[in-house]
Design a protein around this motif. Structure first.
Motif, PDB file in Angstrom:
ATOM      1  N   GLN A  81       0.823  -1.180  -0.067  1.00 44.09           N
ATOM      2  CA  GLN A  81       0.142  -0.003   0.097  1.00 44.09           C
ATOM      3  C   GLN A  81       0.943   1.175   0.134  1.00 44.09           C
ATOM      4  OE1 GLN A  81      -2.199   0.971   3.544  1.00 44.09           O
ATOM      5  NE2 GLN A  81      -4.016   1.219   2.371  1.00 44.09           N
ATOM      6  N   LEU A  82       1.894   1.199   1.017  1.00 48.84           N
ATOM      7  CA  LEU A  82       2.774   2.297   0.832  1.00 48.84           C
ATOM      8  C   LEU A  82       3.441   2.786  -0.813  1.00 48.84           C
ATOM      9  CD1 LEU A  82       4.568   1.835   4.172  1.00 48.84           C
ATOM     10  CD2 LEU A  82       3.502   3.658   3.445  1.00 48.84           C
ATOM     11  N   LEU A  83       3.788   1.683  -1.272  1.00 53.31           N
ATOM     12  CA  LEU A  83       4.185   1.761  -2.696  1.00 53.31           C
ATOM     13  C   LEU A  83       3.214   2.372  -3.594  1.00 53.31           C
ATOM     14  CD1 LEU A  83       6.461  -1.151  -3.017  1.00 53.31           C
ATOM     15  CD2 LEU A  83       7.266   1.032  -2.828  1.00 53.31           C
TER      16      LEU A  83
ATOM     17  N   GLU B 168      14.547  -1.107   4.707  1.00 50.01           N
ATOM     18  CA  GLU B 168      15.568  -1.058   3.703  1.00 50.01           C
ATOM     19  C   GLU B 168      14.972  -1.482   2.119  1.00 50.01           C
ATOM     20  OE1 GLU B 168      18.296   0.404   3.641  1.00 50.01           O
ATOM     21  OE2 GLU B 168      17.912   1.020   5.851  1.00 50.01           O
ATOM     22  N   ASP B 169      14.064  -2.605   2.367  1.00 52.92           N
ATOM     23  CA  ASP B 169      13.587  -3.072   1.272  1.00 52.92           C
ATOM     24  C   ASP B 169      12.490  -2.153   0.506  1.00 52.92           C
ATOM     25  OD1 ASP B 169      14.979  -5.426   1.476  1.00 52.92           O
ATOM     26  OD2 ASP B 169      13.062  -6.545   2.580  1.00 52.92           O
ATOM     27  N   LEU B 170      12.005  -1.649   1.387  1.00 52.94           N
ATOM     28  CA  LEU B 170      10.748  -0.644   0.728  1.00 52.94           C
ATOM     29  C   LEU B 170      11.641   0.549   0.070  1.00 52.94           C
ATOM     30  CD1 LEU B 170       7.933   0.579   0.838  1.00 52.94           C
ATOM     31  CD2 LEU B 170       8.420   1.874   2.975  1.00 52.94           C
ATOM     32  N   ARG B 171      12.576   0.966   0.692  1.00 50.77           N
ATOM     33  CA  ARG B 171      13.610   2.196   0.137  1.00 50.77           C
ATOM     34  C   ARG B 171      13.947   1.943  -1.185  1.00 50.77           C
ATOM     35  NH1 ARG B 171      17.012   5.667   4.420  1.00 50.77           N
ATOM     36  NH2 ARG B 171      16.996   6.791   2.434  1.00 50.77           N
ATOM     37  N   SER B 172      14.350   0.786  -1.489  1.00 55.15           N
ATOM     38  CA  SER B 172      14.872   0.360  -2.507  1.00 55.15           C
ATOM     39  C   SER B 172      13.973   0.158  -3.861  1.00 55.15           C
ATOM     40  CB  SER B 172      15.736  -1.082  -2.502  1.00 55.15           C
ATOM     41  OG  SER B 172      14.772  -2.237  -2.271  1.00 55.15           O
ATOM     42  N   GLU B 173      12.640   0.348  -3.650  1.00 52.80           N
ATOM     43  CA  GLU B 173      11.734  -0.101  -4.590  1.00 52.80           C
ATOM     44  C   GLU B 173      11.085   1.136  -5.217  1.00 52.80           C
ATOM     45  OE1 GLU B 173      10.067  -2.943  -5.444  1.00 52.80           O
ATOM     46  OE2 GLU B 173      11.570  -3.872  -4.170  1.00 52.80           O
ATOM     47  N   HIS B 174      11.458   2.431  -4.694  1.00 53.54           N
ATOM     48  CA  HIS B 174      10.970   3.575  -5.656  1.00 53.54           C
ATOM     49  C   HIS B 174      11.941   4.790  -5.444  1.00 53.54           C
ATOM     50  CE1 HIS B 174       8.141   6.703  -6.871  1.00 53.54           C
ATOM     51  NE2 HIS B 174       7.524   5.804  -7.173  1.00 53.54           N
TER      52      HIS B 174
ATOM     53  N   ASP C 243      16.705   8.424  -1.718  1.00 54.35           N
ATOM     54  CA  ASP C 243      17.391   9.567  -1.026  1.00 54.35           C
ATOM     55  C   ASP C 243      16.499  10.607  -0.325  1.00 54.35           C
ATOM     56  OD1 ASP C 243      19.596  11.284  -0.709  1.00 54.35           O
ATOM     57  OD2 ASP C 243      19.174  12.382  -2.558  1.00 54.35           O
ATOM     58  N   LEU C 244      16.497  10.011   1.043  1.00 48.07           N
ATOM     59  CA  LEU C 244      15.484  11.012   1.930  1.00 48.07           C
ATOM     60  C   LEU C 244      16.363  11.947   2.838  1.00 48.07           C
ATOM     61  CD1 LEU C 244      13.089   8.131   2.941  1.00 48.07           C
ATOM     62  CD2 LEU C 244      12.521  10.137   1.450  1.00 48.07           C
TER      63      LEU C 244
END
Length: 370
Positions: free
Chosen positions: A307-309, A345-351, A356-357
């Motif tokens: 849902q986040l993505l 970490e997995d979530l950040r790699s998806e989009h 780069d936050l």
């Protein structure tokens, strides 16, 4: 759509041989009623209101805009607030909470209901230009439109968006011009009369949880004040989009803290709330059309990566509109979770928007002292 449980009938009586006029109104809190005159330069003799299902009429006085000389006085077309002065006035029991709203996106064709059982659509583009909501009423309701619609509330998702001040008709269609709540709130004396008002985002209501928020909360503990201040500074930063992760193991404390933050931001003109876990992907599309600064909170984020993505993908639409311009309204996404482990970490790699936050993305919520 449901009818307006706060709707009342308003009868305006004028001096001399000028005919009276019947319109509508919307019960506010206490003994106040929001309505509209719909007439210009007539000398007002009296105004009375009548509750639904009752033959009793109650005399009122105009308290906003403040009359300069008292009644009788010329009445100008536009929104007004009445106060019931008749003895024996009793508000109907069991009314739902009074909730104010605004249109907070540029999506075309927002469906609304006008008191009296009329359905219509707001042309948001025209509203922005004219500072009025231009409501096109469905053709099947054309025969029911007239001056009696003046003063009616415009409703969307249980929020009052404005009040009808003008009616326009032709053979097949009808249009209602309504004064929006944000315009009313900007007028001298209105906010002071109706009390603390927060205009919620109408289009976001179907995708948000609805905890009871109040501006009168106990102050957070000192260490929590620092976290609230830090998140407020984050919301006020220049970037159009940003994400933060707040780590806390106690679910109830996370909820309590978020409510404190939402109250603080709403008092600064922000909209938002906690995203429903059951929200379907198409309903998240509104996040790509927001025109007011918005904070979206996602609890139990470690279990909602899909849902986040979808949410980030919807927000990304704002970075690639026609012409390449970026919408001015800020969007902030606050994630709540018990940890910042592998799922993060997995979530950040998806989009790409999450890669780069910058520093300080992960924050910890201190436990409340026992």
């Amino acid at each position: 759509m449901r009818g307006d449980p706060r709707a009342v009938r308003v009868r305006w009586t004028f001096s001399g041989d000028q005919p009276s006029r019947v319109g509508r109104g919307h019960l506010l809190d206490g003994d106040l009623i929001l309505t509209a005159t719909g007439v210009t330069d007539r000398d007002l003799a009296a105004v009375r209101v009548q509750l639904a299902g009752s033959a009793q009429e109650y005399r009122c006085e105009v308290v906003w805009p403040a009359p300069e000389t008292g009644l009788p006085a010329p009445v100008r077309a536009g929104a007004v607030v009445l106060r019931v002065t008749e003895p024996g006035w009793n508000r109907p029991p069991g009314l739902p909470p009074l909730r104010w709203g605004q249109l907070a996106s540029n999506r075309p064709g927002c469906s609304v209901e006008v008191a009296g059982g009329l359905n219509g659509v707001v042309n948001v583009g025209a509203a922005a230009k004219r500072q009025r909501y231009h409501v096109t009423v469905e053709r099947t309701y054309r025969s029911r439109i007239g001056d009696s619609s003046i003063g009616a509330a415009v409703l969307c998702n249980d929020l009052i968006l404005g009040v009808v001040v003008l009616v326009e008709t032709d053979r097949e269609w009808a249009w209602l011009n309504a004064a929006p709540v944000p315009v009313l709130l900007a007028q001298p004396g209105f906010r002071e009369l109706v009390g603390p008002v927060v205009a919620e985002a109408a289009e976001l209501q179907p995708v948000l949880e609805h905890p009871e928020l109040s501006g009168a909360r106990p102050p957070p503990a000192t260490d929590r004040v620092e976290v609230v201040s830090g998140l407020q500074e984050w919301c006020g930063s220049d970037s159009w989009f940003s994400v933060r992760l707040l780590v806390a193991s106690n679910t109830s404390e996370r909820t309590e803290f978020v409510n404190e933050l939402l109250v603080a931001l709403r008092n600064l003109g922000w909209s938002g709330g906690s995203l429903r876990e059951s929200t379907a992907r198409p309903d998240l599309d509104v996040a790509g059309h927001l025109t007011v600064p918005t904070l979206l909170v996602v609890d139990n984020s470690e279990h909602r990566s899909g849902q986040l993505l979808d949410l980030v993908e919807a927000v990304e639409k704002r970075s690639r509109p026609a012409g390449g311009a970026v919408a001015a309204a800020k969007v902030r996404i606050l994630l709540l979770a018990a940890d910042d482990g592998d799922w993060w970490e997995d979530l950040r790699s998806e989009h790409w928007l999450l890669r780069d936050l910058g520093p300080g993305v992960v924050m910890s919520l201190p436990a409340r002292p026992r």
